[in-house]
Structure formats: structure tokens, C-alpha cells
Design a protein around this motif. Structure first.
Motif, mmCIF file in Angstrom:
data_model
loop_
_atom_site.group_PDB
_atom_site.id
_atom_site.type_symbol
_atom_site.label_atom_id
_atom_site.label_comp_id
_atom_site.label_asym_id
_atom_site.label_seq_id
_atom_site.Cartn_x
_atom_site.Cartn_y
_atom_site.Cartn_z
ATOM 1 N N ILE A 139 40.938 118.753 27.103
ATOM 2 C CA ILE A 139 42.503 119.069 26.857
ATOM 3 C C ILE A 139 43.005 118.069 25.987
ATOM 4 C CG2 ILE A 139 44.758 118.974 28.217
ATOM 5 C CD1 ILE A 139 43.049 120.889 29.687
ATOM 6 N N VAL A 140 43.935 118.748 25.167
ATOM 7 C CA VAL A 140 44.634 118.525 24.131
ATOM 8 C C VAL A 140 46.516 118.550 24.859
ATOM 9 C CG1 VAL A 140 45.946 118.493 21.907
ATOM 10 C CG2 VAL A 140 43.851 118.704 22.241
ATOM 11 N N LEU A 141 46.935 117.140 25.112
ATOM 12 C CA LEU A 141 48.053 116.923 25.855
ATOM 13 C C LEU A 141 49.037 116.792 23.990
ATOM 14 C CD1 LEU A 141 47.583 114.571 28.736
ATOM 15 C CD2 LEU A 141 47.930 117.260 28.906
ATOM 16 N N LYS A 142 49.876 117.448 23.871
ATOM 17 C CA LYS A 142 50.591 118.043 22.887
ATOM 18 C C LYS A 142 51.774 117.736 23.182
ATOM 19 C CE LYS A 142 51.580 118.552 17.976
ATOM 20 N NZ LYS A 142 52.881 117.873 18.290
ATOM 21 N N GLU A 170 50.763 115.218 15.272
ATOM 22 C CA GLU A 170 50.048 116.384 14.497
ATOM 23 C C GLU A 170 50.149 117.521 14.665
ATOM 24 O OE1 GLU A 170 47.400 112.711 16.039
ATOM 25 O OE2 GLU A 170 48.618 113.534 16.933
ATOM 26 N N ASP A 171 50.128 118.512 13.935
ATOM 27 C CA ASP A 171 50.139 119.628 13.083
ATOM 28 C C ASP A 171 50.224 120.511 14.517
ATOM 29 O OD1 ASP A 171 51.687 121.706 11.655
ATOM 30 O OD2 ASP A 171 49.422 122.140 12.101
ATOM 31 N N ILE A 172 50.909 121.176 15.547
ATOM 32 C CA ILE A 172 50.873 121.408 16.878
ATOM 33 C C ILE A 172 49.837 123.603 16.289
ATOM 34 C CG2 ILE A 172 53.321 123.070 16.904
ATOM 35 C CD1 ILE A 172 52.210 122.456 19.808
ATOM 36 N N PHE A 173 50.427 123.944 14.802
ATOM 37 C CA PHE A 173 49.532 125.310 14.220
ATOM 38 C C PHE A 173 48.396 125.181 14.453
ATOM 39 C CE2 PHE A 173 49.377 129.321 11.936
ATOM 40 C CZ PHE A 173 49.094 129.961 12.137
ATOM 41 N N SER A 174 48.092 123.867 13.731
ATOM 42 C CA SER A 174 46.379 123.985 13.495
ATOM 43 C C SER A 174 45.645 123.461 14.602
ATOM 44 C CB SER A 174 46.653 122.591 12.552
ATOM 45 O OG SER A 174 47.499 122.610 11.406
ATOM 46 N N LEU A 175 46.546 122.345 15.660
ATOM 47 C CA LEU A 175 45.969 122.537 16.863
ATOM 48 C C LEU A 175 45.743 123.841 17.705
ATOM 49 C CD1 LEU A 175 47.280 119.346 17.951
ATOM 50 C CD2 LEU A 175 45.185 119.448 16.944
ATOM 51 N N VAL A 189 57.096 127.128 20.957
ATOM 52 C CA VAL A 189 55.198 126.846 20.474
ATOM 53 C C VAL A 189 54.728 128.042 21.436
ATOM 54 C CG1 VAL A 189 53.361 126.134 21.687
ATOM 55 C CG2 VAL A 189 55.277 124.714 20.977
ATOM 56 N N LEU A 190 55.362 129.119 21.685
ATOM 57 C CA LEU A 190 55.182 130.117 22.059
ATOM 58 C C LEU A 190 54.531 131.122 21.212
ATOM 59 C CD1 LEU A 190 57.567 132.777 22.873
ATOM 60 C CD2 LEU A 190 57.899 131.413 24.819
ATOM 61 N N TYR A 191 55.923 131.002 20.444
ATOM 62 C CA TYR A 191 55.784 131.868 19.209
ATOM 63 C C TYR A 191 54.623 131.265 18.017
ATOM 64 C CZ TYR A 191 60.117 134.084 20.243
ATOM 65 O OH TYR A 191 60.636 134.484 20.742
ATOM 66 N N GLU A 192 54.017 130.075 17.930
ATOM 67 C CA GLU A 192 53.237 129.779 16.942
ATOM 68 C C GLU A 192 52.003 130.269 18.085
ATOM 69 O OE1 GLU A 192 54.538 125.694 14.988
ATOM 70 O OE2 GLU A 192 55.447 125.912 16.795
ATOM 71 N N ALA A 193 52.112 130.304 19.062
ATOM 72 C CA ALA A 193 50.478 130.028 20.275
ATOM 73 C C ALA A 193 49.816 131.618 20.044
ATOM 74 C CB ALA A 193 50.638 129.816 21.204
ATOM 75 N N MET A 194 50.801 133.043 19.885
ATOM 76 C CA MET A 194 50.921 133.833 19.713
ATOM 77 C C MET A 194 50.642 134.148 17.496
ATOM 78 S SD MET A 194 53.527 135.427 22.250
ATOM 79 C CE MET A 194 54.982 135.520 21.937
ATOM 80 N N LEU A 195 51.072 133.476 17.585
ATOM 81 C CA LEU A 195 50.815 134.098 15.679
ATOM 82 C C LEU A 195 49.210 133.571 15.621
ATOM 83 C CD1 LEU A 195 53.529 133.415 14.150
ATOM 84 C CD2 LEU A 195 52.941 135.423 14.518
#
Length: 263
Positions: A139-142, A170-175, A189-195
Motif C-alpha cells: 500500500i502507498v498512502l498518498k 512525491e509526484d502522484i502521477f508518477s506513483l 486524482v481520478l483524472y490522473e489515475a485514468m490518464l
């Protein structure tokens, strides 16, 4: 409540209108879809929106569609243009945190720490239950930048004895690009996850947040309870067909947005 930023914007937009000066607002997040929210008000003459899908929501509220200009998002341009570079960075961040890249990783976007502390504690316990049901799951808790307090850090250490990393700056999109699945609530964050093409579960979700639920229902599974959340996590890591289906849903949803990397 309305933030001071939003209050200042409303004032400036009204002054511009009285002076006959055209004004344009750049979309941030998805608060516009809920007509009960002050953020749904379009005080500017135009909205530079994430995409044409947004127009349908404003038209439902009686706002002329020609005031909505789909441009994409400057914030998300890099998510389209530099996936390879950020994926390598994400892998390094995970390794630096002591995680094993040969084992599955679930990135969890922690809700705003202003959330009720009991609700937040239940959230962490729910994630822990899901982790215990998936063999080898890390698990990564961001946390949001600078929102990880010592008290929260201590509680997390008690709840997650191992295979868990806490991050904030830390950069969340990289993670996201280096994780095998992601969890977030009603957040950008949901948009970044989908991208990032990362299978996504929307949790936690308020029962009263019906407008956003309608908007995102086709994009990702929305979970309200701890048991159904854990079941979904088990399916994501145990059923490759389900993972593929989730990513396909996300790609289909993004067709309503102008995310080409050149906003």
C-alpha cells in the motif's frame, strides 16, 4: 463555505461584466456538476473546460452551451506527453520507499485530513482489511502535500504493520503510473489515475454526492461500504478480465474530454 480565492474570483468577474470586459474561467476539478454548490455558478462569460462532456452538465443547469469552451487542461498536459519519464520516476520512488516492484502495489489517495478523525481512522482500517485479503499487496498512502501529521503517521504505523509506505510531497502521477491500481474519492486524482491507465476504485463516497456519482458512474466503480470496497480490490488483483474492463471504461469516459496534451 466559499474559499477566499473563489470569493475574489466572483467579485472580479462581476466587476468585469459591469465594465463590459469579457472574462473566462479555467476549470479546476468537477465541482461544477452539483447545482447545490456555489462552484456550479458560472460568473465569468466563458468557461475553459476539460472537455465537451462538461458542457452537457452546464446545459442541464440552463447555461448556454456556447459559453463552455473545451480546451483540456494545462495541469494534465504532462500526463499525456511524458508517461515514460514519469513511470521511471514512480518506480524509483516506490523502491526508495522500500517496496518490492515484483509485488502488487495499490496507491491510496488519503482523503483531506480535515475529514472527521473517526471517519479517517475507519478509512485506514478498511484499506488494511482489503490489503489482508490480497496476497503480497503493498500500500502507498498518498497524503496531500504537507498534510501528513505525526499523529496520523503514528496511527498508520499501528494499523499497517508492514508493506506500506506513506508519501506526501512525491509526484502522484508518477506513483500512479507505477502502481497496479488506485483508490481515491471525489478528487482530481481520478483524472490522473485514468490518464495513467491505472485501474481505479472511487472510495470513500458520500451518499449525498449524487450528481458526481452520476457523472463518474461510467468511469469507475463507486463504493460506499467497506465490504464492497474490499471485494472490489480483491477482484482487481485476482481477475485480469476485470482489470481490463476497468481500464476500458476509463478510456471510454475520457473520450468526453479534450485531453490531448496541447491545451
Amino acid at each position: 463555505s466559499v474559499s477566499s480565492y473563489q470569493t475574489h474570483f466572483f467579485v472580479l468577474a462581476r466587476v468585469a461584466r459591469r465594465l463590459g470586459i469579457p472574462s473566462i474561467e479555467i476549470q479546476h476539478a468537477g465541482a461544477h456538476v452539483d447545482p447545490r454548490s456555489v462552484y456550479a455558478r458560472l460568473e465569468a462569460d466563458y468557461l475553459a473546460s476539460y472537455g465537451p462532456y462538461v458542457r452537457t452538465w452546464y446545459e442541464r443547469m440552463g447555461i448556454a452551451g456556447e459559453r463552455i469552451i473545451p480546451i483540456g487542461s494545462p495541469r494534465f498536459d504532462r500526463c499525456i506527453l511524458d508517461r515514460r519519464g514519469v513511470r521511471a520516476l514512480g518506480a524509483r520512488l516506490l523502491q526508495h520507499a522500500g517496496l518490492d516492484l515484483s509485488r502488487p502495489v495499490l496507491l491510496v489517495a488519503v482523503p483531506d485530513v480535515q475529514t472527521d478523525s473517526y471517519v479517517l481512522a475507519d478509512f485506514f482500517r478498511t484499506v488494511r482489511v482489503a490489503q489482508e485479503r490480497v496476497r503480497g499487496l503493498q500500500i502507498v498512502l498518498k497524503f496531500r502535500n504537507a498534510h501528513r501529521t505525526p499523529e496520523l503517521h503514528n496511527f498508520v504505523q499501528e494499523t499497517f504493520p508492514s508493506a506500506t509506505a506513506c508519501m506526501d510531497k512525491e509526484d502522484i502521477f508518477s506513483l500512479l503510473c507505477s502502481s497496479d491500481a488506485a483508490v481515491c474519492g471525489n478528487s482530481t486524482v481520478l483524472y490522473e489515475a485514468m490518464l495513467a491507465c491505472t485501474p481505479l476504485v472511487l472510495y470513500p463516497w458520500r451518499v449525498s454526492d449524487v450528481y458526481h456519482a452520476e457523472m463518474y458512474a461510467s468511469a469507475a466503480p463507486i463504493r460506499y461500504g467497506a465490504r464492497e470496497f474490499a471485494d472490489t480490490i480483491v477482484n482487481i488483483f485476482g481477475d485480469e478480465t476485470y482489470r481490463t474492463e476497468l481500464v476500458a471504461r476509463q478510456k471510454q469516459f475520457l473520450r468526453g474530454y479534450s485531453f490531448e496534451g496541447h491545451s
